[in-house]
Scaffold this active site. Structure first.
Site, PDB file in Angstrom:
ATOM      1  N   LYS A   1       0.959  -1.249   0.049  1.00 52.53           N
ATOM      2  CA  LYS A   1       0.093   0.032  -0.164  1.00 52.53           C
ATOM      3  C   LYS A   1       0.959   1.223   0.138  1.00 52.53           C
ATOM      4  O   LYS A   1       1.413   1.598   0.977  1.00 52.53           O
ATOM      5  CB  LYS A   1      -1.056  -0.045   1.065  1.00 52.53           C
ATOM      6  CG  LYS A   1      -2.124   1.120   0.902  1.00 52.53           C
ATOM      7  CD  LYS A   1      -2.518   1.614   2.293  1.00 52.53           C
ATOM      8  CE  LYS A   1      -1.829   3.138   2.420  1.00 52.53           C
ATOM      9  NZ  LYS A   1      -1.963   4.136   1.676  1.00 52.53           N
TER      10      LYS A   1
ATOM     11  N   CYS B   1      13.627  11.156   6.573  1.00 53.85           N
ATOM     12  CA  CYS B   1      13.674  10.580   8.010  1.00 53.85           C
ATOM     13  C   CYS B   1      14.893  10.704   8.799  1.00 53.85           C
ATOM     14  O   CYS B   1      15.120  10.833   9.798  1.00 53.85           O
ATOM     15  CB  CYS B   1      13.290   9.140   8.152  1.00 53.85           C
ATOM     16  SG  CYS B   1      14.077   8.285   6.870  1.00 53.85           S
TER      17      CYS B   1
ATOM     18  N   GLU C   1       9.829  16.129  14.804  1.00 58.44           N
ATOM     19  CA  GLU C   1      10.371  15.734  13.651  1.00 58.44           C
ATOM     20  C   GLU C   1       9.500  16.746  12.660  1.00 58.44           C
ATOM     21  O   GLU C   1       8.185  16.673  12.628  1.00 58.44           O
ATOM     22  CB  GLU C   1       9.844  14.374  13.134  1.00 58.44           C
ATOM     23  CG  GLU C   1      10.507  14.345  11.616  1.00 58.44           C
ATOM     24  CD  GLU C   1      10.061  12.841  11.158  1.00 58.44           C
ATOM     25  OE1 GLU C   1       9.157  12.370  11.402  1.00 58.44           O
ATOM     26  OE2 GLU C   1      11.055  12.241  10.487  1.00 58.44           O
TER      27      GLU C   1
ATOM     28  N   GLU D   1       9.926   1.277  10.306  1.00 58.56           N
ATOM     29  CA  GLU D   1      11.247   2.266  10.108  1.00 58.56           C
ATOM     30  C   GLU D   1      10.425   3.627  10.135  1.00 58.56           C
ATOM     31  O   GLU D   1       9.487   3.860   9.246  1.00 58.56           O
ATOM     32  CB  GLU D   1      11.482   2.081   8.644  1.00 58.56           C
ATOM     33  CG  GLU D   1      12.054   0.703   8.115  1.00 58.56           C
ATOM     34  CD  GLU D   1      13.666   0.872   8.721  1.00 58.56           C
ATOM     35  OE1 GLU D   1      14.066   1.803   9.064  1.00 58.56           O
ATOM     36  OE2 GLU D   1      14.131  -0.469   8.551  1.00 58.56           O
TER      37      GLU D   1
END
Ligand code: NAD
Length: 500
Positions: A185, A293, A394, A259
């Protein structure tokens, strides 16, 4: 954004993509579509299916039906498919780079020289692995032990929008090499390159071996991951989504690899090559407009060299060429979506409220001819404290938070004082110091004296809440296989426990 209406003229991609289930392109059970947009212009590019639970079930059934024969496939067949994917991708590298650029906003040249080579490398690397999934044997005088390594079965793989082709390749290549079947997906925000990849590869994928369903995560996730025929979930994305997926995975107790995000420390020592360090600090938040990331967005600068470093850091960021991402000279494009622009803007407002000083940038950037583009100026905050939200959360944009330090122990403590642990950088000429600091940092990857210095085959993955499991390396094959221990008794007759 407007409604998804195909006003399509491109030969690079289709006006609409279906779900790819059992080797066929199908509409969603919902009958609804989602638009894929160009974040530089706001234009509709294409549309994808808005999938739901019924689509997820169909895809899992197809993957499950395909598994018995794919599991028995010869390594040559799996290798050839993976190599062919690499070959076809390389032959159309400019097209794929353009698709990533159009839908994500990343500069074309960056996609050409970073995303595509890395994606292709995944297929090449794991093509070889198809031949190396042997188990082992353990021989004793009385028993022969054989450890087989077997695929798990149907794997659900869910990927984000920032580097879609890299993520797709890093997920499907090892899973296929190991003999698993897949329901993938991709992100509903950016997946044009991924959909075009499967359109081009459809003829070499045995029906059901890879199935691709699109849509909003919450409409698909639970049905997909809790389906009793799904044997593993592999996810790349945000921590809140991971928390949900871990709950779904607990229903049938299936293994997970996660992850997740990061807020990586980039540590500049007073003995560093300041030109290299300043260039690295800039590159680390400009690459993919900071939507990476592993971005080294928490910059820890030794107080003795703070001014000299900041001058060079700013000089580099001032030279960054912002603009049309499809222009080969552009170095930074727009953020990938309005949602991302708004999220970054909220942190730009928050910084000064928390007491940080805005050294440069700090607002949306104007790019001539691209009034609707989601551009943001490269931004540096100084006077940052490590406990501020701009230093802990983040931001996923071109925003650096600069923190000063005095001694190595202090910088290690601050660098580790975060819930994340994904990437990081260290700049020093002293090898002993480099070794000591890298040993002490709680992170999955740390680059010394060059940021984003990827070495093919090295694992990438998180410490702490950046996730668990590793990708991009041979060890990922352990996440896509199970061992089976078969013990053959070499002695004759019964043991005699109950008398002979
Ligand atoms: P996200 O978690 O919002 O979405 C990721 C994927 O999960 C998308 O396909 C989305 O549709 C799907 N999803 C959302 N809710 C779901 C649900 N309930 N069930 C199933 N699927 C669901 O993340 P994002 O905004 O697309 O990606 C950005 C994040 O990804 C950042 O945190 C970034 O750091 C992280 N990331 C990590 C790595 C890594 O290697 N560690 C690489 C790239 C991105």
């Amino acid at each position: 954004m407007g409604k998804a209406e195909p006003t399509h003229t491109s030969t690079l991609y289709q006006a609409e993509y279906g779900h790819f289930i059992n080797g066929k392109w199908e509409g969603s059970a919902s009958g609804e579509k989602i638009g894929l947009y160009n974040p530089a212009t706001g234009a509709l590019l294409s549309s994808i299916q808005s999938g739901n639970a019924a689509d997820a079930v169909r895809a899992v059934e197809a993957a499950s039906a395909a598994f018995p024969s794919w599991k028995q496939s010869r390594p040559q067949q799996r290798q050839e498919i993976l190599f062919e994917m690499a070959r076809r991708m390389r032959a159309r590298i400019q097209d794929y780079a353009m698709l990533e650029s159009l839908n994500n906003g990343k500069p074309l040249m960056e996609a050409m020289h970073f995303d595509l080579p890395m994606a292709i490398e995944q297929f090449e690397m794991f093509a070889g692995s198809a031949f190396h999934l042997h188990g082992e044997s353990i021989s004793t005088p009385t028993a022969l032990g054989i450890v087989h390594r077997e695929p798990l079965g149907v794997c659900a793989q869910i990927i984000p929008w920032n580097v879609p082709l890299i993520m797709m390749a890093a997920k499907i290549a090892p899973a296929l090499a190991a003999g698993n079947t897949i329901v993938l997906k991709p992100s509903e925000i950016v997946c044009l390159g991924v959909m075009e990849f499967f359109k081009q590869m459809a003829d070499i994928i045995p029906p059901g071996v890879v199935n691709v369903i699109t849509g909003y995560g919450p409409n698909i996730g639970e049905a997909l991951v809790t389906h009793p025929k799904v044997r593993k979930v592999a996810f790349t994305g945000s921590r809140p989504t991971a928390q949900k997926l871990i709950q779904y995975a607990s229903v049938n107790v299936i293994p997970q690899t996660m992850e997740l995000g990061g807020k990586s420390a980039n540590i500049v020592c007073e003995d560093a090559d300041l030109d290299a360090a300043a260039e690295g600090a800039a590159m680390s938040v400009v690459l993919n407009k900071g939507e990476v990331c592993l971005a080294g967005s928490r910059v820890f600068v030794h107080e003795k060299i703070k001014d000299a470093f900041l001058e060079k850091f700013q000089a580099n960021l001032r030279k960054v060429k912002l603009g049309d991402p499809t222009d080969p000279t552009t170095q930074m494009g727009p953020q990938a979506s309005k949602m991302q622009l708004d999220k970054i803007s909220s942190y730009l407002e928050l910084g000064p409220k928390e007491g940080a000083t805005l050294l440069m940038g700090g607002k949306a950037a104007k790019v001539s001819g691209f009034d609707k583009g989601y551009f943001i100026e490269p931004t540096i905050f100084t006077d940052v404290k490590n406990n501020m939200r701009i230093a802990q959360e983040e931001i996923f944009g071109p925003v650096s938070t600069v923190i000063t330090w005095k001694d190595d122990e202090e910088v290690v403590r601050m660098a580790n004082d975060t819930t994340y642990g994904l990437g990081g950088g260290l700049w020093t000429q002293n090898l002993r110091r480099a070794h000591k600091i890298t040993q002490a940092i709680e992170t999955g990857t740390i680059w010394v004296n060059r940021y984003y210095n990827f070495v093919p085959g090295m694992p990438v993955g998180g410490y702490k809440q950046s996730g668990f499991g590793r990708e991009f390396a041979q060890e990922v094959l352990h996440h896509y296989t199970l061992t089976k221990s078969v013990i053959i008794n070499l002695e004759e007759g019964s043991i005699g426990v109950f008398g002979r």
